[in-house]
Scaffold this motif. Sequence first.
Motif, PDB file in Angstrom:
ATOM      1  N   ALA A  22      -6.624  99.147 147.084  1.00  0.00           N
ATOM      2  CA  ALA A  22      -6.531  97.743 146.682  1.00  0.00           C
ATOM      3  C   ALA A  22      -5.631  97.512 145.481  1.00  0.00           C
ATOM      4  O   ALA A  22      -5.338  96.362 145.158  1.00  0.00           O
ATOM      5  CB  ALA A  22      -7.930  97.200 146.371  1.00  0.00           C
ATOM      6  N   VAL A  72      -8.992  96.985 150.657  1.00  0.00           N
ATOM      7  CA  VAL A  72      -7.669  96.400 150.414  1.00  0.00           C
ATOM      8  C   VAL A  72      -7.766  95.305 149.356  1.00  0.00           C
ATOM      9  O   VAL A  72      -8.844  94.776 149.085  1.00  0.00           O
ATOM     10  CB  VAL A  72      -7.051  95.838 151.711  1.00  0.00           C
ATOM     11  N   GLY A  73      -6.619  94.971 148.777  1.00  0.00           N
ATOM     12  CA  GLY A  73      -6.570  93.925 147.762  1.00  0.00           C
ATOM     13  C   GLY A  73      -5.173  93.368 147.659  1.00  0.00           C
ATOM     14  O   GLY A  73      -4.813  92.428 148.359  1.00  0.00           O
ATOM     15  N   TYR A  74      -4.356  93.981 146.822  1.00  0.00           N
ATOM     16  CA  TYR A  74      -2.977  93.551 146.653  1.00  0.00           C
ATOM     17  C   TYR A  74      -2.203  93.690 147.966  1.00  0.00           C
ATOM     18  O   TYR A  74      -2.218  94.749 148.591  1.00  0.00           O
ATOM     19  CB  TYR A  74      -2.316  94.391 145.557  1.00  0.00           C
ATOM     20  N   ALA A 106      -2.891  92.753 150.874  1.00  0.00           N
ATOM     21  CA  ALA A 106      -3.799  93.283 151.898  1.00  0.00           C
ATOM     22  C   ALA A 106      -3.277  93.057 153.299  1.00  0.00           C
ATOM     23  O   ALA A 106      -3.411  93.917 154.186  1.00  0.00           O
ATOM     24  CB  ALA A 106      -5.184  92.644 151.736  1.00  0.00           C
ATOM     25  N   SER A 107      -2.687  91.892 153.536  1.00  0.00           N
ATOM     26  CA  SER A 107      -2.224  91.578 154.890  1.00  0.00           C
ATOM     27  C   SER A 107      -1.153  92.545 155.372  1.00  0.00           C
ATOM     28  O   SER A 107      -1.021  92.783 156.589  1.00  0.00           O
ATOM     29  CB  SER A 107      -1.701  90.139 154.949  1.00  0.00           C
ATOM     30  N   TYR A 142     -11.812  96.838 157.365  1.00  0.00           N
ATOM     31  CA  TYR A 142     -11.205  96.448 156.097  1.00  0.00           C
ATOM     32  C   TYR A 142     -12.201  95.610 155.291  1.00  0.00           C
ATOM     33  O   TYR A 142     -12.875  94.730 155.837  1.00  0.00           O
ATOM     34  CB  TYR A 142      -9.935  95.617 156.331  1.00  0.00           C
ATOM     35  N   HIS A 174     -12.177  93.443 151.469  1.00  0.00           N
ATOM     36  CA  HIS A 174     -11.219  92.915 150.490  1.00  0.00           C
ATOM     37  C   HIS A 174     -11.837  92.949 149.096  1.00  0.00           C
ATOM     38  O   HIS A 174     -12.853  92.298 148.852  1.00  0.00           O
ATOM     39  CB  HIS A 174     -10.827  91.493 150.860  1.00  0.00           C
ATOM     40  N   GLN A 175     -11.214  93.686 148.187  1.00  0.00           N
ATOM     41  CA  GLN A 175     -11.616  93.693 146.786  1.00  0.00           C
ATOM     42  C   GLN A 175     -10.777  92.629 146.064  1.00  0.00           C
ATOM     43  O   GLN A 175      -9.673  92.879 145.610  1.00  0.00           O
ATOM     44  CB  GLN A 175     -11.399  95.075 146.159  1.00  0.00           C
ATOM     45  N   ARG A 176     -11.322  91.442 145.974  1.00  0.00           N
ATOM     46  CA  ARG A 176     -10.549  90.315 145.444  1.00  0.00           C
ATOM     47  C   ARG A 176     -10.294  90.453 143.941  1.00  0.00           C
ATOM     48  O   ARG A 176      -9.231  90.082 143.441  1.00  0.00           O
ATOM     49  CB  ARG A 176     -11.259  89.001 145.757  1.00  0.00           C
ATOM     50  N   ARG A 189     -10.082  93.257 141.015  1.00  0.00           N
ATOM     51  CA  ARG A 189      -9.994  94.697 140.846  1.00  0.00           C
ATOM     52  C   ARG A 189     -10.871  95.138 139.675  1.00  0.00           C
ATOM     53  O   ARG A 189     -10.464  95.136 138.518  1.00  0.00           O
ATOM     54  CB  ARG A 189      -8.535  95.106 140.634  1.00  0.00           C
TER      55      ARG A 189
END
Length: 249
Positions: free
Chosen positions: A10, A55-57, A59-60, A77, A79-81, A83
């Motif tokens: 992420a 995922v984060g940065y 992510a897509s 997946y 998402h770690q919005r 960090r």
Amino acid sequence: MIRQAVVPAAGDGTRLRPLTRERPKGLLAVDGTPILTRCFDQLLAAGITEVVVVVGYRASDIVAEYGDTYRELDLQYVHQRDRLGLGDAVSLSEPFVDGEFLLVNGDNVFDPAFDFGDLLDRHAESDAAVTALAERLSPEDATETGVFEPAGAFDDGAVRVEGVVEKPDEPPSTLASAGCYVLPAEIFSALSLLRPSDRGEYELSDAVDVLCAAGARVEAVELAELGGWRQNVNRPADLDRATERVRDR
């Protein structure tokens, strides 16, 4: 047999700028192959069938690259919005994890000949709750990472760990985490007890400390003993070094 792995990927990769301005760190290529692809291939070789990717940065970009499956791997997946550290990243995977699992940091490049299955075998042969892959560092480098507090050795040669110290000013040893653990489901309960560290992050090392304090057997197995090398990729020079090492194999 452990079939699940969690791969945190992420991070913003700010120290890798400008390389990460338009792609996440995990999709940077080492000798033409993205870091995450290398990781997934080695997990497959070790018998892993399911991977939870944090995922984060951008992510897509990662989701678009791999989709729901990569070769024979089923991918999930989360998402770690925000960090908030490795401990937070691992905690987000809890709904998808059933029992023991392998944790591999998504910014590590391992020797192509290294077999995660060897670490899984060592774990299965012991009664350890946690088995950590470790490496020896210089005293200076040991201040920049999580360092194990050793308390002797087990009969199989693994180091008995009584604690983990994150980025210590005075390291208790030069035996450091190599970014790879075999973890039990109990790690999630330990993570739920944590408060943010001085860095404002939830540290996985603190959760391992909680298990140590509860009497769990935590052991460290040295990467050098299993064979191969690891290159953590945080800066452009690290990416160059990883490429050189792969080509030198």
